[in-house]
Scaffold this motif. Structure first.
Motif, PDB file in Angstrom:
ATOM      1  N   ARG A 334      37.992  34.963  41.144  1.00  0.00           N
ATOM      2  CA  ARG A 334      36.964  35.618  40.425  1.00  0.00           C
ATOM      3  C   ARG A 334      36.994  35.178  38.858  1.00  0.00           C
ATOM      4  NH1 ARG A 334      34.984  40.161  44.121  1.00  0.00           N
ATOM      5  NH2 ARG A 334      35.924  38.952  45.885  1.00  0.00           N
ATOM      6  N   LEU A 337      35.307  32.102  38.447  1.00  0.00           N
ATOM      7  CA  LEU A 337      33.549  32.226  38.385  1.00  0.00           C
ATOM      8  C   LEU A 337      33.344  33.137  37.087  1.00  0.00           C
ATOM      9  CD1 LEU A 337      33.765  30.854  41.063  1.00  0.00           C
ATOM     10  CD2 LEU A 337      32.188  32.776  41.983  1.00  0.00           C
ATOM     11  N   LEU A 339      33.699  36.399  37.102  1.00  0.00           N
ATOM     12  CA  LEU A 339      33.397  37.542  37.675  1.00  0.00           C
ATOM     13  C   LEU A 339      34.194  38.507  37.126  1.00  0.00           C
ATOM     14  CD1 LEU A 339      32.384  36.550  41.336  1.00  0.00           C
ATOM     15  CD2 LEU A 339      30.820  37.227  39.387  1.00  0.00           C
ATOM     16  N   LEU A 354      32.777  26.639  31.412  1.00  0.00           N
ATOM     17  CA  LEU A 354      32.386  27.805  31.706  1.00  0.00           C
ATOM     18  C   LEU A 354      32.709  29.040  30.760  1.00  0.00           C
ATOM     19  CD1 LEU A 354      32.645  28.601  35.630  1.00  0.00           C
ATOM     20  CD2 LEU A 354      30.618  28.425  34.153  1.00  0.00           C
ATOM     21  N   LEU A 362      25.775  31.881  31.502  1.00  0.00           N
ATOM     22  CA  LEU A 362      26.647  31.894  32.467  1.00  0.00           C
ATOM     23  C   LEU A 362      25.487  32.293  33.921  1.00  0.00           C
ATOM     24  CD1 LEU A 362      29.603  32.058  33.376  1.00  0.00           C
ATOM     25  CD2 LEU A 362      29.474  34.481  33.054  1.00  0.00           C
ATOM     26  N   LYS A 363      24.619  32.939  33.484  1.00  0.00           N
ATOM     27  CA  LYS A 363      23.592  33.455  34.733  1.00  0.00           C
ATOM     28  C   LYS A 363      23.170  32.234  35.313  1.00  0.00           C
ATOM     29  CE  LYS A 363      20.134  36.703  35.737  1.00  0.00           C
ATOM     30  NZ  LYS A 363      18.905  37.160  35.151  1.00  0.00           N
ATOM     31  N   ARG A 366      25.525  30.292  37.205  1.00  0.00           N
ATOM     32  CA  ARG A 366      25.926  30.857  38.667  1.00  0.00           C
ATOM     33  C   ARG A 366      25.232  30.205  39.900  1.00  0.00           C
ATOM     34  NH1 ARG A 366      27.587  36.192  36.888  1.00  0.00           N
ATOM     35  NH2 ARG A 366      29.811  35.803  36.093  1.00  0.00           N
ATOM     36  N   ARG A 367      23.905  29.733  39.491  1.00  0.00           N
ATOM     37  CA  ARG A 367      23.093  29.096  40.429  1.00  0.00           C
ATOM     38  C   ARG A 367      24.005  27.931  41.399  1.00  0.00           C
ATOM     39  NH1 ARG A 367      16.901  26.730  40.027  1.00  0.00           N
ATOM     40  NH2 ARG A 367      17.083  25.807  42.137  1.00  0.00           N
ATOM     41  N   LEU A 369      27.293  28.374  41.676  1.00  0.00           N
ATOM     42  CA  LEU A 369      28.555  28.588  42.124  1.00  0.00           C
ATOM     43  C   LEU A 369      28.278  30.139  42.700  1.00  0.00           C
ATOM     44  CD1 LEU A 369      29.868  29.020  38.349  1.00  0.00           C
ATOM     45  CD2 LEU A 369      31.079  27.674  40.256  1.00  0.00           C
ATOM     46  N   GLN A 370      28.520  29.894  44.196  1.00  0.00           N
ATOM     47  CA  GLN A 370      28.449  30.901  45.078  1.00  0.00           C
ATOM     48  C   GLN A 370      29.518  31.357  45.609  1.00  0.00           C
ATOM     49  OE1 GLN A 370      25.343  32.766  45.543  1.00  0.00           O
ATOM     50  NE2 GLN A 370      24.405  31.727  43.706  1.00  0.00           N
TER      51      GLN A 370
END
Ligand code: SF4
Lengths: 606, 306, 547
Positions: A334, A337, A339, A354, A362-363, A366-367, A369-370
């Motif tokens: 997390r 990413l 999170l 990042l 960042l948003k 995230r595309r 990074l899933q």
């Protein structure tokens, strides 16, 4: 083996009345169990194995009905009123449940909970009862038993609680101990301890054991006979050796084949291109949590969940992260990413830092990074159709798409993960666990990300489904050129899919090596212990395995030991280990954090 | 423990100060003053009164002076009850309200928890439906309706109990008010207990207890009651506030000399000091009560134990 | 909010009462009241009365409320006392003489009068008391009652010392009071609690706490023994009272019950012998079920609507004011709305002895005639039906006021086409709005006389009077009131006051609606209860019959 069976079950049926109609959970189960025998009931979820056990004790849920016969030493149990069964429960049949965290009453001391069982079935003076409880706690390997009696469950670790459960179940010297998935919720090193304990106790107390499990590995090492159940029906039974060696029923064969095993040759991971470039790099990432005070009157606590972890992942590579619960593996993922915000360290992804991005950037990032979660059903909104669930990321990142285009995209990706267009307008609860996980994967993949982080993606699934999902992920990795971070506690599963494996303990990396190197010749004492604790679904090998289970359980992350975090459990610890924290150093192709790296000789494996 | 208590008490001071300030300026902003009446006072008399009660000073000075008096434990003289200080009025009214509220809370807990537990044990059967129906009535019929009805039946028609007043403070005078005050809380606590008891009875550790062959009453009393009581304990804070507001109505209907009546009358009469006194006192009381509830919670739940 | 809740409660209770009917509580008169002779006394002479709101104090010089007055009348005795027929009789004073110019009153105090602790009551005590009553330090709201006494006004205002008051103790038993101007109703004023004596040593010892139970020493038929705020006040007979031999009731309990529904319930259970009031919502039920115990009598008060004559539309528009007044059918209001037997009012001063009501000519017309005249006047006032007049009517939040206002608004609408916006305000807000006279057009009001004389009404609309919220300022009216205030001859004074009222009714800055009544429940075994226009009842005159 005595001649009169201890337990004789014949034609046992369990039915549930549900709003959706009657459900047959157990259909005509018959078996017998002799005194002191160990019998396993093996099956996947929904096979009816647990309901069969609950039916014996009359513990079915309100809407469940049992019929047929089950005789304990000739006395019928099925259909008896609670008054009669209460003389059997806890006295002649002891039961140990799966989750020791929730199966003990958090509001009562251990002494209270054990004392009540004695008071019910073996009334005796207070002092005598106390002594008896202490004796049992001693027997299950709990030190300072007298003090434990005054403690509450939350003051004990998971392994200890399961020992308490077992002690309570054995208090009245039952003729039969039913253990329903007794180690499933435990870490692999603790599982090894508990299994060893069950073996010893069985001999000491001459108790017959009915072990209910999905794990063929632990059956191999602990039981004499086994039953295999599928969808409520008994499909095969025999001695353990017999069934493992020559499984008669195709389902048994499938089960055995699907079980990932450390001793089998590894199915090849997707080959890694030689010129692969670096996709993800982390430098000295740390994560801290502030937690509310544990006690009413103490300060807020700070927990160092991840400490100075550095790693790199190349494009199309799979990095496996393993460790016991609480080792920080999920938190690390997390943090990578963002999170959760790392307290320190830097994360680079695809050439961008990042950790330096603002919210909008960042948003956008995230595309690529899933995330795929552990519990597939819980991760999906029950009120949305599959189409809407899978299409959700499109709404954010590709709002220009028209409805028809969205449907086309979703259909395409569903087919990629092995689902059909016919599933588009169904709801999550209409799918099995494996299918739900496929939906989760489809949703993660619809934007064609570069990196997929899978957090325990198969641990909630049955073995046969596990292998399907692992295969699917491998397949998708190849087709989409995915890079994977694969987090799991199951070393065998990680081995199946990873190129390199990172082992974590108490928030730190203890070993990081290519998969063959790590499994063939683990360097770190902890890695070695982990591997040694993994049961192997082969009775022959399990019997011959020399095992010294790792003692104890991981210390609290609030107060990690000085020097090497592992030293409290390490069989090799020396004085230096307490004073100096071992750095992660390269030892013959593996990064190892141990002062004695390379000096321990070959690991002793069965 | 001591440190925690101190921390909590110190932490309550800003809350109380804000409460005092808001209440002080709000009541002052309300049109009309304590000496307005239909027969207007000659200006010279009104001036005498204003000077005597320090109402002629600038508002902020009045506020500071009020705080200074308060720090010495002096709530000031009542504007309405000329012979008494607010401290005296609170001292005479509070024991009555405390007895009323305490008994009501006790009754609500005993009845509510018992009814809720019985309902949970007989879930979806007759006793359950009965308890739920009765408690629904308890929640939906406000006590200013319930109270006169009960008085009418038990005092006026049957003549068993007095219709009001404190009398000698005996149970006959307190019975109806306590019941009326407790009823909505009984209902709420019963529903709360039922819900949490059902949940607890479904939990794994209850299954363990059943598998150990323990009798149902042992399971409910020894294993399930404590955890099932946690939501009830959390509800005690709101319940206490509910009892305080409820007592305003109940004390008036039954003519009891409690604190609740002062609040409304003080506000209507613009008895600044009395309203302030009651607000500050109740504010402090609720803070104290929540503190006690926290302690109780810690006592019930070993996971937050001191 | 609060009163809304209570009214809802009342509605439910009323419904319950109707269905419940008469219970055993009302039927337990097994023994004939008063025994065989009908006059036999009960053994327990204890009188329990509902007493409305909690009294603000029992210090006679600081008390202002009716409920405090009820208790003070039992505890204290003034120089004079009001009889039920409205005349004044000697009380603490045995006799008195009045000087030729009506300015000097000399009272002969009763010999042997004693305080409740046995001390003799002396003229010096009276001197002390009257000075205390006007001393600004006493913080007496009602000090203005004593303004007729020479020097009182200046003392209250702090311009003179209390010992400049025109009162002298000529000897132990003789008290002289000099007035600033002739005041024919002065003897009546002396029945007011402001003139009651306080026990000087107790006041000096206890100061502000003088009026507490245990501290209070009084000269009346009863002495205070217990005061539990919001619960009850208890008084027992004062053995030192000069006329103790005639006192029958040994003990009085005053219960502060400000909610009349609660009061009725406690009356019905027999916890009270007498209520202070009844709720108008209960009147129907009471008349059907407790008619024998229901006592209604005229009260010295007028319910009226004030018109703000300092602003449009009422400024200088007498026709409009009269039109609005005539358009109201007062019979409908007293019969259907107020409903307790109130008397329709067409003039200002309630009917009292020694004064002739000044009814306008139209008081004798039929309502149809009044309405026709109202329409004519309305047209004349410049408000044709084409340009409808919109009025705002404010009243203090209360169910009865609201019902009345609604009825009147619909009468105005029907007869004159006037649209009325109703606006209710909480009491203190209402008082302030009214007093500011900025937005007010029509406001609800009521006036209860302080002493039994027309002047207490007449004075109210004097242009300089503080409570004249209409802003009415008529030179002619002021002159008549001022002259009457100084007139010593009763007949001339009466003529002046009556003429003033005629001027007032002709100008019509107020719309009188009805004269108040007292309505309460009295148990049949309470003897000696005599209704009177000031609603003053002395416990010493009552007795409890056997029951
Ligand atoms: S550093 Fe020491 S304690 Fe840590 S793993 Fe190596 S030998 Fe064991």
């Amino acid at each position: 083996m005595s001649t009169t069976p201890l337990l004789e079950v014949s034609d046992l049926h369990v039915r549930f009345t549900t709003p959706a109609g009657p459900v047959q959970a157990v259909a005509g189960l018959s078996f017998s169990l002799s005194a002191s025998e160990t019998l396993a009931i093996v099956g996947e979820s929904g096979s009816g194995k647990t309901q069969a056990a609950l039916a014996l004790l009359g513990l079915l849920a309100d809407n469940g009905r049992a019929s047929g016969s089950a005789r304990l030493e000739g006395e019928e149990l099925i259909g008896q009123p609670a008054r009669v069964l209460n003389r059997v429960r806890g006295a002649r049949i002891g039961m140990v449940f799966q989750d020791p965290m929730t199966s003990l009453n958090p509001f009562l001391t251990i002494g209270d909970q054990m004392g009540q069982v004695l008071a019910r079935h073996r009334p005796m003076a207070r002092a005598a009862a106390r002594a008896e409880c202490c004796r049992l706690l001693d027997a299950v390997g709990i030190s300072a038993a007298a003090r434990r009696l005054t403690q509450y469950p939350h003051e004990l670790s998971g392994g200890m609680r399961q020992r308490v459960m077992i002690a309570a179940a054995l208090l009245c010297r039952p003729a039969l101990l039913i253990a329903d998935e007794p180690t499933t919720a435990l870490d692999v090193t603790v599982q090894a301890q508990i299994l060893a304990l069950l073996g010893e106790l069985r001999r000491e107390f001459a108790t017959a054991v009915l072990l209910i499990t999905h794990d063929l590995g632990i059956v191999a090492g602990t039981c004499e006979r086994m039953l295999v159940m599928q969808r409520g029906a008994l499909v095969e039974q025999g001695t353990v050796d017999q069934v493992y060696a020559e499984p008669a029923h195709p389902y048994t064969r499938r089960l055995l084949a699907a079980a990932p095993r450390l001793d089998a040759p590894r199915s090849a991971a997707v080959p890694l291109p030689a010129d692969s470039r670096m996709l993800l790099a982390a430098e000295e990432v740390s994560v801290r949590f502030r937690l509310p005070p544990e006690r009413l009157f103490s300060r807020a606590r700070e927990l160092q969940a991840v400490s100075e972890v550095s790693l790199t992942v190349a494009e199309r590579e799979t990095l496996g992260i393993v460790g016991e619960s609480g080792c920080g593996k999920s938190t690390l993922a997390r943090a990578l990413l963002r999170l959760v915000e790392p307290a320190a360290g830097r994360v680079q992804f695809d050439g961008r830092e990042l950790t330096a991005l603002d919210r909008t950037q960042l948003k956008a990032a995230r595309r690529d990074l899933q995330l795929v979660f552990q519990d597939p059903l819980a991760a999906l909104d029950p009120r949305m159709t599959v189409r809407d669930i899978v299409a959700e990321p499109l709404r954010t990142f590709r709002p220009e798409l028209r409805a028809a285009e969205v449907t086309a995209e979703v259909t395409k990706i569903l087919e990629e993960v092995g689902l059909e267009a016919a599933h588009l307008y169904r709801y999550p609860h209409q799918f099995s666990g494996g299918q739900c996980q496929r939906i989760g994967i489809a949703r993660a993949l619809i934007l064609r990300p570069k990196l997929l982080v899978c957090d325990e993606p198969v641990s909630a699934l049955d073995v046969t489904i596990q292998s399907q999902i692992i295969n699917l992920l491998r397949d998708l990795q190849e087709r989409f050129g995915l890079t994977l971070l694969f987090i799991a506690h199951d070393l065998a599963v990680v081995r199946e899919i990873s190129h390199r494996v990172m082992v974590m303990y108490l928030g730190r990396v203890v070993e990081l090596a290519p998969v063959e190197r790590l499994y063939a010749s683990p360097e770190h004492p902890y890695t070695r212990a982990l591997l040694a604790a993994v049961p192997i679904p082969d009775p022959e090998r399990e019997r011959n395995r020399v095992r010294t289970p790792l003692a104890g359980e991981p210390p609290s992350a609030f107060a990690p030991p000085s020097g090497c975090a592992f030293r409290t459990r390490c069989p090799h610890a020396i004085e230096r280990c307490a004073e100096e924290r071992p750095a992660l150093r390269d030892y013959r192709g593996a990064l190892v954090a141990c002062h004695l790296a390379g000096k321990l000789g070959e690991p002793g494996r069965g | 423990m001591l440190r925690f208590t101190l921390n909590r008490l110190l932490g309550a001071i800003p809350t109380l100060l804000i409460l005092i300030a808001v209440a002080f300026f709000l009541i002052r902003m309300a049109p009309g003053g304590p000496f307005d009446s239909e027969r207007q006072l000659p200006p010279e008399i009104e001036a005498n009164l204003r000077a005597a009660y320090n109402l002629d000073a600038p508002l902020h000075q009045q506020f500071l002076r009020y705080l200074a008096d308060l720090a010495r434990g002096d709530f000031g003289p009542s504007f309405q009850y000329r012979d008494f200080t607010v401290t005296e009025l609170i001292a005479s009214g509070f024991p009555v309200s405390l007895r009323l509220g305490g008994l009501a809370l006790l009754l609500a807990l005993v009845l509510g928890v018992t009814a809720g537990t019985l309902a949970a044990m007989r879930q979806n059967r007759a006793p359950d439906y009965a308890v739920m129906a009765v408690s629904m009535t308890g929640i939906s019929v406000p006590n200013f309706v319930m109270a006169p009805l009960l008085v009418l039946v038990f005092a006026v028609l049957l003549g068993w109990l007095p219709a009001g007043g404190l009398g000698d403070g005996g149970w006959r005078h307190l019975l109806l008010p306590v019941i009326c005050l407790a009823l909505p809380q009984v209902a709420y606590i019963a529903r709360l207990t039922r819900g949490s008891m059902i949940e607890v009875l479904r939990s794994h550790f209850i299954r363990t207890a059943r598998a150990q062959g323990l009798a149902m009453h042992t399971i409910v009393l020894r294993h399930a009651l404590k955890p099932a009581l946690l939501p009830v304990v959390s509800f005690l804070g709101p319940a206490a506030a509910g009892l305080i507001t409820g007592s305003v109505v109940i004390e008036q209907i039954f003519g009891l000399p409690g604190l609740g009546r002062y609040f409304v009358q003080g506000a209507l009469n613009r008895d600044y000091t009395l309203v302030m006194g009651v607000v500050v006192f109740y504010g402090a009381l609720i803070i104290l009560f929540n503190f006690l509830v926290d302690l109780l919670y810690g006592w019930l739940d070993p996971r937050v134990k001191a | 909010m609060h009163s809304h809740r209570l009214s809802l409660m009342g509605a439910v209770l009323a419904a319950a009462l109707f269905t419940a009917g008469c219970g055993p509580a009302e039927q337990r008169t097994a023994v004939p009241i008063g025994g065989a002779s009908g006059a036999e006394l009960a053994e327990r002479q204890v009188f329990r009365r509902g007493n409305g709101a909690e009294p603000e104090t029992l210090d006679p010089h600081r008390a202002t409320s009716v409920t405090a007055g009820n208790i003070a009348r039992d505890l204290f005795e003034g120089l004079t006392e009001m009889t039920p027929d409205g005349s004044v009789k000697p009380a603490a004073a045995e006799s008195w003489t009045i000087s030729e110019d009506s300015l000097v009153y000399t009272f002969r105090l009763r010999s042997g009068a004693r305080w409740s602790n046995g001390d003799p009551v002396t003229a010096g005590d009276w001197l002390f008391s009257l000075r205390r009553a006007v001393d600004p330090a006493t913080l007496s709201d009602y000090a203005a009652i004593l303004y007729p006494i020479e020097g009182a006004r200046a003392i209250v205002a702090g311009e003179a010392a209390p010992d400049t008051l025109g009162v002298q103790a000529l000897d132990e038993q003789t008290l002289e009071i000099r007035l600033a101007a002739p005041t024919p109703y002065f003897l009546g004023l002396l029945t007011h609690s402001m003139s009651y004596p306080v026990h000087p040593p107790s006041v000096e010892r206890h100061g502000e706490r003088y009026a507490r139970a245990g501290n209070l020493v009084s000269n009346g038929a009863y002495q205070l023994t217990e005061w539990v705020v919001q619960s009850h006040i208890r008084a027992v007979r004062n053995p030192y009272y000069w006329n103790d031999a005639e006192t029958v009731i040994n003990e009085v309990w005053y219960y502060p019950i400000d909610n009349q529904d609660a009061e009725l319930r406690r009356y019905r259970t027999g916890e009270l012998d007498m209520t202070e009031k009844v709720s108008s919502r209960q009147v129907d039920w009471i008349q059907r079920n407790l008619a024998d115990e229901f006592v209604i009598s005229p009260y010295f008060g007028t319910y009226y609507y004030g018109l703000n004559v300092t602003r449009a539309p009422f400024q200088g528009n007498r026709e409009l004011r009269l039109a609005l007044s005539m358009a109201i059918d007062r019979d409908v209001i007293t019969e259907r709305i107020s409903g307790t037997g109130e008397i329709p009012a067409y003039s200002w001063v309630p009917p009292i002895p020694g004064y002739t009501q000044q009814l306008p000519e139209w008081a004798g017309w039929t309502q149809a005639e009044r309405e026709a005249e109202a329409r004519r006047l309305f047209e004349q006032s410049g408000h044709a039906a084409e340009s409808p007049l919109v009025l705002e009517l404010i009243y203090n939040t209360d169910d009865n006021h609201r019902r009345l206002a609604t009825a009147i608004a619909s009468m105005w609408q029907e007869v004159l086409g006037v649209e009325t916006r109703l606006s209710n305000q909480e009491w203190k807000v209402f008082l302030q709005t009214r007093r500011e006279r900025r937005q007010t057009q029509v406001f609800r009001s009521g006036w209860i006389g302080d002493y039994l004389d027309a002047f207490t009404f007449t004075e109210l609309l004097h242009s300089t009077y503080g409570l004249n919220d209409t802003g009415y300022a008529s030179e002619r009216y002021d002159e008549l009131v001022d002259t009457a205030a100084l007139e010593a001859d009763p007949a001339r004074r009466r003529a002046l006051l009556e003429e003033a009222e005629r001027v007032l009714i002709d100008d019509h800055p107020i719309i009188p609606l009805y004269f108040y009544v007292t309505a309460r429940l009295v148990k049949p075994w309470v003897g000696g209860y005599v209704p009177n226009i000031m609603d003053q009842h002395y416990t010493k005159n009552l007795y409890i019959l056997k029951h």
